[in-house]
Design a protein around this motif. Structure first.
Motif, PDB file in Angstrom:
ATOM      1  N   ARG A 150       1.034  -1.252   0.326  1.00 21.39           N
ATOM      2  CA  ARG A 150      -0.164  -0.047  -0.053  1.00 21.39           C
ATOM      3  C   ARG A 150       0.593   1.079  -0.182  1.00 21.39           C
ATOM      4  O   ARG A 150       1.519   1.690   0.840  1.00 21.39           O
ATOM      5  N   ARG A 154      -0.040  12.076  -0.544  1.00 16.88           N
ATOM      6  CA  ARG A 154      -0.897  12.733  -1.149  1.00 16.88           C
ATOM      7  C   ARG A 154      -0.035  14.121  -0.821  1.00 16.88           C
ATOM      8  O   ARG A 154       0.669  14.307   0.252  1.00 16.88           O
ATOM      9  N   VAL A 196      -9.361   3.995  -9.984  1.00 15.75           N
ATOM     10  CA  VAL A 196     -10.874   4.594  -9.691  1.00 15.75           C
ATOM     11  C   VAL A 196     -10.110   6.486  -9.582  1.00 15.75           C
ATOM     12  O   VAL A 196      -9.113   6.410  -8.554  1.00 15.75           O
ATOM     13  N   THR A 213      -7.859  12.568  -6.984  1.00 13.62           N
ATOM     14  CA  THR A 213      -7.825  11.924  -6.028  1.00 13.62           C
ATOM     15  C   THR A 213      -8.496  10.521  -6.498  1.00 13.62           C
ATOM     16  O   THR A 213      -8.968   9.985  -8.096  1.00 13.62           O
ATOM     17  N   VAL A 215      -7.879   5.975  -6.333  1.00 10.15           N
ATOM     18  CA  VAL A 215      -7.392   4.681  -5.732  1.00 10.15           C
ATOM     19  C   VAL A 215      -6.821   4.058  -6.853  1.00 10.15           C
ATOM     20  O   VAL A 215      -7.777   3.730  -7.690  1.00 10.15           O
ATOM     21  N   THR A 217      -5.453   0.132  -8.088  1.00 17.22           N
ATOM     22  CA  THR A 217      -5.298  -1.638  -8.224  1.00 17.22           C
ATOM     23  C   THR A 217      -4.602  -2.002  -8.743  1.00 17.22           C
ATOM     24  O   THR A 217      -4.498  -1.509  -9.662  1.00 17.22           O
TER      25      THR A 217
ATOM     26  N   ALA B 261      -8.033   6.671  18.377  1.00 19.22           N
ATOM     27  CA  ALA B 261      -8.221   7.889  16.991  1.00 19.22           C
ATOM     28  C   ALA B 261      -7.553   8.961  16.802  1.00 19.22           C
ATOM     29  O   ALA B 261      -7.172   9.924  18.324  1.00 19.22           O
ATOM     30  N   VAL B 262      -6.683   9.273  15.503  1.00 17.06           N
ATOM     31  CA  VAL B 262      -6.300  10.559  15.131  1.00 17.06           C
ATOM     32  C   VAL B 262      -7.073  11.592  14.503  1.00 17.06           C
ATOM     33  O   VAL B 262      -6.919  11.039  13.292  1.00 17.06           O
TER      34      VAL B 262
ATOM     35  N   VAL D 148     -11.243   9.676   0.904  1.00 17.49           N
ATOM     36  CA  VAL D 148     -11.082   8.404   0.817  1.00 17.49           C
ATOM     37  C   VAL D 148     -11.439   8.276   2.127  1.00 17.49           C
ATOM     38  O   VAL D 148     -11.017   8.553   3.056  1.00 17.49           O
ATOM     39  N   ARG D 150     -10.407   4.011   3.722  1.00 12.04           N
ATOM     40  CA  ARG D 150     -10.297   3.569   4.124  1.00 12.04           C
ATOM     41  C   ARG D 150      -9.973   1.918   5.146  1.00 12.04           C
ATOM     42  O   ARG D 150     -10.435   2.562   6.058  1.00 12.04           O
ATOM     43  N   THR D 152      -8.659  -1.320   6.466  1.00 12.20           N
ATOM     44  CA  THR D 152      -7.374  -2.217   7.094  1.00 12.20           C
ATOM     45  C   THR D 152      -8.599  -3.268   8.012  1.00 12.20           C
ATOM     46  O   THR D 152      -8.721  -3.099   8.767  1.00 12.20           O
ATOM     47  N   THR D 217     -12.651  -1.597  -3.988  1.00 11.30           N
ATOM     48  CA  THR D 217     -12.950  -0.240  -4.140  1.00 11.30           C
ATOM     49  C   THR D 217     -14.055  -0.162  -4.677  1.00 11.30           C
ATOM     50  O   THR D 217     -14.428  -0.335  -5.723  1.00 11.30           O
ATOM     51  N   ILE D 225     -14.281   8.024  -2.694  1.00 10.27           N
ATOM     52  CA  ILE D 225     -13.907   6.440  -2.702  1.00 10.27           C
ATOM     53  C   ILE D 225     -13.662   5.463  -1.900  1.00 10.27           C
ATOM     54  O   ILE D 225     -13.006   6.455  -1.068  1.00 10.27           O
ATOM     55  N   VAL D 227     -11.689   2.209   0.333  1.00 11.36           N
ATOM     56  CA  VAL D 227     -10.791   1.333  -1.088  1.00 11.36           C
ATOM     57  C   VAL D 227     -10.774   0.257   0.730  1.00 11.36           C
ATOM     58  O   VAL D 227     -10.436   0.380   1.658  1.00 11.36           O
ATOM     59  N   ASP D 229      -9.025  -3.802   2.182  1.00 12.66           N
ATOM     60  CA  ASP D 229      -7.853  -4.381   2.145  1.00 12.66           C
ATOM     61  C   ASP D 229      -7.885  -5.371   3.781  1.00 12.66           C
ATOM     62  O   ASP D 229      -8.294  -5.051   4.422  1.00 12.66           O
ATOM     63  N   ARG D 241      -8.436  -1.185  11.618  1.00 11.69           N
ATOM     64  CA  ARG D 241      -7.466   0.003  11.339  1.00 11.69           C
ATOM     65  C   ARG D 241      -8.358   0.948  10.724  1.00 11.69           C
ATOM     66  O   ARG D 241      -8.979  -0.125   9.208  1.00 11.69           O
ATOM     67  N   GLU D 243      -9.772   4.755   8.200  1.00 10.52           N
ATOM     68  CA  GLU D 243      -8.840   6.146   7.783  1.00 10.52           C
ATOM     69  C   GLU D 243     -10.132   6.901   6.826  1.00 10.52           C
ATOM     70  O   GLU D 243     -10.580   6.494   5.965  1.00 10.52           O
ATOM     71  N   PHE D 245     -10.113  10.518   5.307  1.00  8.95           N
ATOM     72  CA  PHE D 245      -9.807  11.254   4.637  1.00  8.95           C
ATOM     73  C   PHE D 245     -10.485  12.308   3.672  1.00  8.95           C
ATOM     74  O   PHE D 245     -10.868  12.393   2.859  1.00  8.95           O
ATOM     75  N   HIS D 252      -8.124   8.742  11.465  1.00  7.02           N
ATOM     76  CA  HIS D 252      -7.377   7.210  11.583  1.00  7.02           C
ATOM     77  C   HIS D 252      -7.606   6.851  12.875  1.00  7.02           C
ATOM     78  O   HIS D 252      -7.208   7.593  13.617  1.00  7.02           O
TER      79      HIS D 252
END
Lengths: 336, 336, 336, 336
Positions: A150, A154, A196, A213, A215, A217, B261-262, D148, D150, D152, D217, D225, D227, D229, D241, D243, D245, D252
């Protein structure tokens, strides 16, 4: 002492000039050229201790004392100047991307091979301490077989619209580094790409025909999966993270900061934002990639970022672009 | 099913009631007593499923069905009630400090020994997941021989001045936990204490004869050095950290937060403040210390926080107080 | 272009030589001197581009082209050479400690004042990005009034016993930096010191009359409390942390690492150890302190680490030594 | 006091039983049913204080005292039992997934609507402290518009092959939680899905017709978007985890650990691995989702995870499966 000439005195040309003057042992800059010579440039070159400033890069190529050139001119000139430099017997360090057209990259590669000169492409992040730390762990087998790679990349802000229009698009201008990083960290070529992309940061970017923006794969030849997420603007600054997950564990990197200071107060526990942008973040890697190039030339070693490393990310970018346009996964063989 | 009575329905009495009802298997509360019975207390006790509410703790001691008592009354009654309970054949869990006078603690210890009942002191932090993680590593030998033990202990806010006046002073009320922790983490007794203390949080605390900020250095019998820093008020909340540094490494703990969380934004990378205060932070440890006490009683095992563990921190507090007053290091043998 | 001479070509003399060559704009090294000239030194000086290598520092002082000197010779010569250099009209950058005897430091300060030359002491950590981040926050008032200042300073390994014997003791050789840091971060002078010290790392150090582990408590004139913990050997490397806790919050720094990489595997979640030792950790600060000194000389500004900054840590070290010997708090006025 | 019946005494049925007994105020379990009654089950039910154990869930549905049921039986019975329970006038808490066939989910939703009973689906992670912390920040507008999202999600180990064969596939069994999380965190429905999946953990999983590693995705209706994994086996444990954005920043979460302890030694700076698996990691959320369900029933509020929340992740899983089979992006409208 390797004597180098720098072709192009824009931002990246000056970054290399500064890092060579300060940090690169065994190399000195004999000349720099730019299509526009200004008083400011002349003064700056003097302050850097660069003896010659030319308005024509051919003067650099004709100087028999100059062993190697750094091609830092505008992207569309990378290929022809690299070829010309090779013909002149100069070793070539070429900024990324070599070209947007794979056929022209092949011409460059043929020319440098025929001339027997060294050729290195400017994927500086391979020389960054954080990315190298991942790579070293992966190479040492600590994470076993890679399964998922991964990359989060940004920027702190979108470039000016005028730049967006001539940049070749986000995939060629920005994601190209991430495509290289997926190859570097996984140790595998890419087979197929699905992208995407959308416009969420600034509608003007969309009007200019680009996205901000994305993503992406990637199916890799070794069976692993790569995934990149990009944004042209992160409110908190330059976000440069990566993770390789494998059969025996994972290794990830977080952002570099100016200090490790953490403030605890009524509003929370507050650490610094990432270093602002690529100059602050990657300065050490710019110096190290040139030191490495100098070492390759002086000691006749293969360069660490070779011709194929210049070619493959461009193929991936082309596949990503096609994938975005056609909303389907695209094999690299379709664009090669 | 162990039947327990709780003596004192103030804050800590209720904490134990709740944790026993919810989390402690193998124990049930048969009665609670308090010098002041209010409607609110009666309603609360009913909601907890506690069958009896008494205004005299002797009713608890006289109940032959009750096996064990938790002494949660005001500090000056800890010793006499513990002695009385022991005479009545009840196992005793006594809140900290047992007493400010070592002679009276010795009387308690003599009484429980003579009665053959279990006796445990309420140093709950020994049962906390973070402090236990340090202890386990130290006990496993991972850090080698301990050299320096550091405890940082800061409250989110100073108690009311009225409380300060009757608290016995910061060393007896607050630092007592940290004195216990130094002993627990180091596995060593304390030999000599030097305390620096001052009033920086609230001048009213100084007028009440106490301090609100302190650094205490402790020479340990095993040769290691302990150091505690205290404040009655940290703007960012309850700060509970520790580190044991030794010949083979160090282990430290940081604060617990409500979530991991951050948030990354224009003003930095912001994590949560520590959990607010001891109820939020140490609830699990309150339940676990009682579970452990129940286990000691039911299975006739030694308690994990025994009589000497009740005595030593009081001696350290006395030495610290004397050190502060006389501005010199004070040996525990001077106050024993 | 400021021309400097470096007196002493030991480790720290070479560190300054390298950092001036590479990073310090506006200064160049004209000569270096050492009591022992070897082929290795001559070769090294040539590689650094230093034109002259002398076996007598007086040759440097006699060169009218040299504006400033860096006194990097052995500690007992710092004071006399600094005085001699001032008399010769050279600006002086003097390594720490200036001297172990306050009277001789006063002589140096009188000499530089009379000569009207700049004088800066080598407390490089003030120029470190992490310590500066704390200082900036404190100076900005973000933490309010400072209450407790903590410095943790542990070396990766003890120096050779031969060095220990001539080092002047841990307080003068190692803790001197931490004494300076307490003053720098708190913005206050120190009033009284209490030191606990012991030998836990290596008994040979004890036989040589020194200690290797210490906790020092400092009462500051502004009412705050400082506390330092030291060890000559941390198994995990160079531990350089600090925290300032105040009325509105706290700010702390953690160690720098070679990368931000974190490996997650069966044995845990593993980050890198701190950078190895002071050369790796503080290189940037060595360059910045000299840049700052050059700026002071060239633009006639006060130096950022002045004569009093050279004196005070020595007084604190003397008080700490006396405190350790007499096991009592010692006022700085007792040793001044 | 809400009286509930639990249908199915497998792992998740017992998790709910335990959490209701210990943590859920205002509810008590009157009966549990399972197709296989064993001595072990009877003993366990007694220890939990559950009065009745039936081998036929219909006995629960026929009990007029039981207000609500938890459907924790095997996946293929979720829909019919939910419908039957609704017809019997019971409020329904149904484990995920409701069914693999959207048509049957619609039947369930129609039945509960007609019966006027509450219906909640077991997406417990919405009640987890970490995921809630993200959601709260996003809902408060702190990150601006989401760009975005995400997720995990990696298990500590793959389930037994026998389970894999009947699980409905990784997307329905494991990723279903992540599909829900993308909807929950983004506040948007999903429009189109592209899935890459492969077998890297265990070839037996491939032989059973499933995958063990995937990157999915998702194009969301609000333009963002998503995503995800996934891996069936992370050597370091349960990796959970996420996030989000957005235009104003990112938030996150990282993994929960048993303690905050960090060990520094010769091999690095080592923190704990994540909590082992879902029971350790999500226990609090299991209790909170039922407390919330009880509150919805008792106070006649809408449930926080409603019928559509049960339907959509199944549609996404169907689209992901089709995408994987056909190697192309698939719109949810194709599978609805």
């Amino acid at each position: 002492m390797l004597k180098v000439g720098i072709i192009g005195a824009g931002r990246i040309g000056r970054v290399h000039s500064e890092s060579i003057s300060k940090y690169v042992k065994g190399a000195e800059i004999k000349a720099i050229s730019d299509v526009r010579i200004t008083d400011e440039l002349t003064t700056w070159a003097k302050s850097m201790g660069i003896p010659h400033v030319y308005d024509d890069y051919k003067q650099i190529l004709q100087d028999p004392e100059i062993d190697a050139v750094l091609v830092c001119s505008s992207t569309n000139t990378h290929a022809p100047i690299s070829i010309e430099a090779a013909l002149a017997g100069k070793h070539v360090f070429c900024e990324k991307p070599v070209d947007a057209d794979p056929a022209r990259i092949h011409e460059v590669l043929a020319a440098v091979e025929k001339a027997g000169v060294k050729f290195q492409v400017g994927f500086n992040r391979r020389f960054d301490h954080n990315f190298k730390a991942i790579k070293d762990r992966v190479a040492a087998g600590d994470i076993g077989e890679p399964h998922v790679i991964r990359v989060t990349s940004r920027d702190p802000d979108a470039p000016p619209i005028e730049y967006v229009k001539v940049s070749g698009g986000m995939f060629f201008d920005m994601t190209i580094h991430d495509f290289d990083m997926i190859r570097y960290l996984s140790g595998s070529e890419v087979e197929e790409v699905f992208a995407v992309g959308t416009v969420l940061v600034n509608p003007e970017i969309g009007k200019a025909g680009d996205i901000d923006t994305a993503v992406i794969t990637l199916k890799l030849k070794n069976g692993a999966i790569g995934v990149i997420d990009n944004s042209r603007k992160a409110a908190y600054g330059y976000d440069q993270r990566a993770e390789v997950f494998g059969s025996k564990g994972a290794i990830h990197i977080t952002n570099d900061t100016g200090s490790t200071a953490v403030f605890s107060g009524e509003n929370g526990v507050i650490a610094e934002k990432p270093k602002y942008f690529f100059l602050e973040r990657y300065m050490q890697s710019f110096a190290d990639e040139i030191s490495c190039f100098v070492d390759s030339v002086v000691n006749d070693k293969p360069t660490l970022v070779n011709g194929n490393d210049g070619l493959q990310p461009v193929l991936i970018a082309l596949a990503a672009k096609k994938s975005l346009e056609e909303n389907r996964p695209v094999k690299l063989s379709e664009v090669a």
